[in-house]
Motif scaffolding. Structure first.
Motif, PDB file in Angstrom:
ATOM      1  N   PRO A 168     -26.006  14.942  91.109  1.00 26.83           N
ATOM      2  CA  PRO A 168     -26.746  15.746  90.022  1.00 26.83           C
ATOM      3  C   PRO A 168     -25.477  16.585  89.245  1.00 26.83           C
ATOM      4  O   PRO A 168     -24.752  16.652  90.233  1.00 26.83           O
ATOM      5  CB  PRO A 168     -27.789  15.535  90.175  1.00 26.83           C
ATOM      6  CG  PRO A 168     -27.658  16.411  92.126  1.00 26.83           C
ATOM      7  CD  PRO A 168     -27.225  15.491  92.446  1.00 26.83           C
ATOM      8  N   ILE A 169     -25.840  17.387  88.241  1.00 30.15           N
ATOM      9  CA  ILE A 169     -25.035  18.573  88.114  1.00 30.15           C
ATOM     10  C   ILE A 169     -25.313  19.712  88.604  1.00 30.15           C
ATOM     11  O   ILE A 169     -27.412  19.444  87.956  1.00 30.15           O
ATOM     12  CB  ILE A 169     -24.313  18.503  86.659  1.00 30.15           C
ATOM     13  CG1 ILE A 169     -25.543  17.997  85.608  1.00 30.15           C
ATOM     14  CG2 ILE A 169     -23.166  16.673  86.285  1.00 30.15           C
ATOM     15  CD1 ILE A 169     -25.690  18.277  84.112  1.00 30.15           C
ATOM     16  N   SER A 170     -25.155  20.389  87.900  1.00 29.02           N
ATOM     17  CA  SER A 170     -25.608  21.933  87.908  1.00 29.02           C
ATOM     18  C   SER A 170     -25.735  22.905  86.321  1.00 29.02           C
ATOM     19  O   SER A 170     -24.831  22.587  85.867  1.00 29.02           O
ATOM     20  CB  SER A 170     -25.100  23.327  88.302  1.00 29.02           C
ATOM     21  OG  SER A 170     -25.270  22.710  89.870  1.00 29.02           O
ATOM     22  N   ASP A 171     -26.959  23.013  85.649  1.00 32.08           N
ATOM     23  CA  ASP A 171     -26.920  23.477  84.500  1.00 32.08           C
ATOM     24  C   ASP A 171     -28.380  24.159  84.877  1.00 32.08           C
ATOM     25  O   ASP A 171     -29.128  24.614  85.608  1.00 32.08           O
ATOM     26  CB  ASP A 171     -27.377  22.417  83.261  1.00 32.08           C
ATOM     27  CG  ASP A 171     -28.423  21.247  83.656  1.00 32.08           C
ATOM     28  OD1 ASP A 171     -29.927  21.868  84.282  1.00 32.08           O
ATOM     29  OD2 ASP A 171     -28.656  20.629  83.068  1.00 32.08           O
ATOM     30  N   LYS A 172     -28.743  24.465  83.193  1.00 35.39           N
ATOM     31  CA  LYS A 172     -29.735  26.162  82.898  1.00 35.39           C
ATOM     32  C   LYS A 172     -30.982  25.872  83.376  1.00 35.39           C
ATOM     33  O   LYS A 172     -31.480  26.290  83.968  1.00 35.39           O
ATOM     34  CB  LYS A 172     -29.802  26.516  81.270  1.00 35.39           C
ATOM     35  CG  LYS A 172     -30.368  25.548  80.712  1.00 35.39           C
ATOM     36  CD  LYS A 172     -29.869  26.349  79.142  1.00 35.39           C
ATOM     37  CE  LYS A 172     -30.700  24.830  79.046  1.00 35.39           C
ATOM     38  NZ  LYS A 172     -30.290  25.431  77.230  1.00 35.39           N
ATOM     39  N   ARG A 173     -31.233  24.333  83.178  1.00 32.62           N
ATOM     40  CA  ARG A 173     -32.381  23.600  83.997  1.00 32.62           C
ATOM     41  C   ARG A 173     -32.796  23.676  85.950  1.00 32.62           C
ATOM     42  O   ARG A 173     -33.322  22.803  86.127  1.00 32.62           O
ATOM     43  CB  ARG A 173     -32.833  21.872  83.397  1.00 32.62           C
ATOM     44  CG  ARG A 173     -32.591  22.593  82.178  1.00 32.62           C
ATOM     45  CD  ARG A 173     -32.799  20.918  81.548  1.00 32.62           C
ATOM     46  NE  ARG A 173     -33.855  20.589  80.923  1.00 32.62           N
ATOM     47  CZ  ARG A 173     -34.316  21.107  80.730  1.00 32.62           C
ATOM     48  NH1 ARG A 173     -33.813  21.878  79.954  1.00 32.62           N
ATOM     49  NH2 ARG A 173     -36.014  20.851  80.383  1.00 32.62           N
ATOM     50  N   GLY A 174     -31.686  23.835  86.487  1.00 37.59           N
ATOM     51  CA  GLY A 174     -31.768  23.472  87.781  1.00 37.59           C
ATOM     52  C   GLY A 174     -30.338  23.628  88.292  1.00 37.59           C
ATOM     53  O   GLY A 174     -29.315  22.809  87.674  1.00 37.59           O
ATOM     54  N   THR A 175     -29.620  23.420  89.804  1.00 42.08           N
ATOM     55  CA  THR A 175     -29.000  23.757  90.620  1.00 42.08           C
ATOM     56  C   THR A 175     -28.548  21.802  91.297  1.00 42.08           C
ATOM     57  O   THR A 175     -29.550  21.949  90.959  1.00 42.08           O
ATOM     58  CB  THR A 175     -28.348  24.430  91.559  1.00 42.08           C
ATOM     59  OG1 THR A 175     -29.643  23.249  92.848  1.00 42.08           O
ATOM     60  CG2 THR A 175     -28.513  26.120  90.666  1.00 42.08           C
ATOM     61  N   ALA A 176     -27.439  21.721  91.392  1.00 42.06           N
ATOM     62  CA  ALA A 176     -27.269  20.567  91.527  1.00 42.06           C
ATOM     63  C   ALA A 176     -28.149  20.646  92.821  1.00 42.06           C
ATOM     64  O   ALA A 176     -28.809  19.439  93.289  1.00 42.06           O
ATOM     65  CB  ALA A 176     -25.896  20.143  92.167  1.00 42.06           C
ATOM     66  N   ASP A 177     -28.097  21.347  93.939  1.00 51.27           N
ATOM     67  CA  ASP A 177     -28.532  21.684  94.789  1.00 51.27           C
ATOM     68  C   ASP A 177     -29.838  21.021  95.234  1.00 51.27           C
ATOM     69  O   ASP A 177     -30.496  20.311  96.003  1.00 51.27           O
ATOM     70  CB  ASP A 177     -28.045  22.945  95.968  1.00 51.27           C
ATOM     71  CG  ASP A 177     -27.207  22.430  96.600  1.00 51.27           C
ATOM     72  OD1 ASP A 177     -26.624  21.773  96.799  1.00 51.27           O
ATOM     73  OD2 ASP A 177     -26.604  23.628  97.204  1.00 51.27           O
ATOM     74  N   PHE A 178     -30.376  21.617  93.755  1.00 51.28           N
ATOM     75  CA  PHE A 178     -31.999  21.587  94.024  1.00 51.28           C
ATOM     76  C   PHE A 178     -32.935  20.224  93.543  1.00 51.28           C
ATOM     77  O   PHE A 178     -33.529  19.822  93.369  1.00 51.28           O
ATOM     78  CB  PHE A 178     -32.642  22.908  92.388  1.00 51.28           C
ATOM     79  CG  PHE A 178     -33.997  22.786  91.636  1.00 51.28           C
ATOM     80  CD1 PHE A 178     -34.776  23.785  93.103  1.00 51.28           C
ATOM     81  CD2 PHE A 178     -33.775  21.997  91.003  1.00 51.28           C
ATOM     82  CE1 PHE A 178     -35.959  23.589  93.034  1.00 51.28           C
ATOM     83  CE2 PHE A 178     -35.692  22.578  90.649  1.00 51.28           C
ATOM     84  CZ  PHE A 178     -36.927  22.619  91.477  1.00 51.28           C
ATOM     85  N   ARG A 179     -31.646  19.995  92.444  1.00 51.23           N
ATOM     86  CA  ARG A 179     -32.073  18.364  91.960  1.00 51.23           C
ATOM     87  C   ARG A 179     -32.316  17.583  93.200  1.00 51.23           C
ATOM     88  O   ARG A 179     -32.549  16.753  93.308  1.00 51.23           O
ATOM     89  CB  ARG A 179     -31.250  18.156  91.055  1.00 51.23           C
ATOM     90  CG  ARG A 179     -30.900  18.842  89.471  1.00 51.23           C
ATOM     91  CD  ARG A 179     -30.019  18.227  88.991  1.00 51.23           C
ATOM     92  NE  ARG A 179     -31.096  18.082  87.349  1.00 51.23           N
ATOM     93  CZ  ARG A 179     -30.329  19.901  86.190  1.00 51.23           C
ATOM     94  NH1 ARG A 179     -29.092  20.426  86.508  1.00 51.23           N
ATOM     95  NH2 ARG A 179     -31.206  19.249  85.277  1.00 51.23           N
ATOM     96  N   ARG A 180     -31.135  17.536  93.832  1.00 53.73           N
ATOM     97  CA  ARG A 180     -30.916  16.712  94.893  1.00 53.73           C
ATOM     98  C   ARG A 180     -32.039  17.326  96.306  1.00 53.73           C
ATOM     99  O   ARG A 180     -33.238  16.157  96.654  1.00 53.73           O
ATOM    100  CB  ARG A 180     -29.625  17.322  96.328  1.00 53.73           C
ATOM    101  CG  ARG A 180     -29.029  16.051  96.684  1.00 53.73           C
ATOM    102  CD  ARG A 180     -27.833  16.285  97.979  1.00 53.73           C
ATOM    103  NE  ARG A 180     -26.630  16.213  96.567  1.00 53.73           N
ATOM    104  CZ  ARG A 180     -26.548  17.311  96.157  1.00 53.73           C
ATOM    105  NH1 ARG A 180     -25.992  18.609  96.625  1.00 53.73           N
ATOM    106  NH2 ARG A 180     -25.127  17.992  95.346  1.00 53.73           N
ATOM    107  N   LYS A 181     -32.996  17.864  96.153  1.00 52.50           N
ATOM    108  CA  LYS A 181     -33.940  18.283  97.111  1.00 52.50           C
ATOM    109  C   LYS A 181     -35.080  17.891  96.930  1.00 52.50           C
ATOM    110  O   LYS A 181     -36.143  17.051  96.988  1.00 52.50           O
ATOM    111  CB  LYS A 181     -33.852  19.351  97.158  1.00 52.50           C
ATOM    112  CG  LYS A 181     -34.503  19.529  98.528  1.00 52.50           C
ATOM    113  CD  LYS A 181     -35.059  21.306  98.808  1.00 52.50           C
ATOM    114  CE  LYS A 181     -35.912  21.824  99.866  1.00 52.50           C
ATOM    115  NZ  LYS A 181     -36.334  23.073 100.509  1.00 52.50           N
TER     116      LYS A 181
END
Ligand SMILES: Cc1cc2nc3c(=O)[nH]c(=O)nc-3n(C[C@H](O)[C@H](O)[C@H](O)COP(=O)(O)OP(=O)(O)OC[C@H]3O[C@@H](n4cnc5c(N)ncnc54)[C@H](O)[C@@H]3O)c2cc1C
Length: 292
Positions: free
Chosen positions: A259-272
């Motif tokens: 994932p990328i980090s953007d205003k909708r969520g960080t890469a870490d958040f998306r991965r989790k």
């Protein structure tokens, strides 16, 4: 450039001929299905003149056929038809719930499954559900018909395998057998009408004793394209889809995400979150396949 023009072919052959002629003459042409992506793009990022080739009058593209062995969904069938089709929902509840996440009632009156796939957004909600159900893309061009496995269709952000003079005519599926079902879940920051921050689609088959004999797991919005995650499927196949197998599948999805980090969520958040969605979607698909 010759300005804007509109064509409404009545057959696949006519549509392909119009697109091929445009290509030969160096004119820009673009297929139109529901227009719910295209018109937004035409008002914002891409105002260029073009010949618009409307696919909604083509019988093969607007047909929905539930056969004994194969299910065919025309690429230009409106979402509203798919979400109200009881037999389709029984066979592919996860795919239908993915379609039902698109926009609003008004958007679903126009939006299509083919348009969602051909728009090829990383966050397109139906794409992981199409991967999970092993859809085959039926494509027609001047050279005739070709078929592409859906996981090979999207090649990048907004890109796919279609040539300028090809159209996606339909999506074809093997009719699910007994104890087979699917589920799709996404995470969005609001309750509706938003773009997926992460999504997961799961299809699985159980034998009569409850052991998983086949599975497909796909994730969306966590890489430039949706991804099939064979390691997640491998964690489920051969198991009774118990908590440990489901946890391994979720971990495999988190590991596969890019994932990328953007205003909708960080890469870490998306991965989790994509791991959580995989676990939950697997539990739903399990309950459905078990007859729940
Ligand atoms: C308010 C709003 C909310 C939305 N919410 C969501 C959402 O929650 N989830 C989501 O995934 N999407 C969402 N969308 C995006 C959009 O509605 C979907 O992607 C929809 O499925 C697109 O289908 P369409 O038929 O309108 O595509 P179109 O806009 O007609 O086409 C999209 C692209 O695909 C091409 N194309 C379409 N059909 C074919 C074909 N058969 N062969 C070749 N090329 C083709 C077009 O040329 C164009 O480039 C939303 C859009 C809006 C405006």
């Amino acid at each position: 450039m010759e300005g804007f023009a509109y064509s409404a072919p009545q057959s696949v052959e006519e549509a392909v001929a119009v697109l091929a002629e445009a290509r030969r003459s160096g004119r820009r042409a673009q297929p139109l299905a529901g227009g719910t992506d295209m018109l937004v793009q035409m008002r914002t990022v891409d105002r260029g003149e073009r010949l618009i080739v409307d696919l909604k009058r083509i019988p093969e593209a607007t047909r929905l056929d539930i056969g004994r062995t194969t299910v065919t969904i025309g690429a230009a069938v409106p979402a509203a038809v798919l979400t109200r089709h009881a037999e389709l929902e029984k066979l592919f509840p996860g795919l239908v719930e993915a379609v039902d996440l698109i926009g609003s009632t008004q958007i679903q009156g126009r939006a299509t499954l083919g348009g969602n796939l051909c728009n090829s957004s990383p966050a397109g909600d139906t794409i992981p559900a199409l991967f999970a159900n092993a859809a085959q893309c039926v494509i027609r061009g001047p050279g005739g018909e070709r078929r592409v496995a859906v996981e090979q269709f999207v090649t990048g952000v907004g890109d796919n395998v279609l040539a300028d003079d090809e159209i996606l005519v339909a999506l074809e599926f093997a009719r699910p057998g007994p104890r087979t079902s699917d589920a799709y879940l996404r995470f969005i920051p609001r309750t509706e009408m938003d773009i997926a921050v992460a999504g997961a689609g799961v299809s699985l088959t159980l034998d009569a004793g409850g052991t998983c004999t086949a599975a497909r797991v796909a994730i969306g919005a966590v890489a430039p394209t949706a991804l099939l995650v064979p390691a997640a499927a491998a964690a489920l196949v051969g198991s009774r889809v118990d908590a440990a197998a489901i946890a391994r599948a979720g971990d495999a999805c988190s590991a596969a995400a890019r994932p990328i980090s953007d205003k909708r969520g960080t890469a870490d958040f998306r991965r989790k979150v994509v791991g959580v969605l995989c676990r939950r979607a697997t539990a739903i698909a399990l309950s459905r396949a078990s007859g729940g």
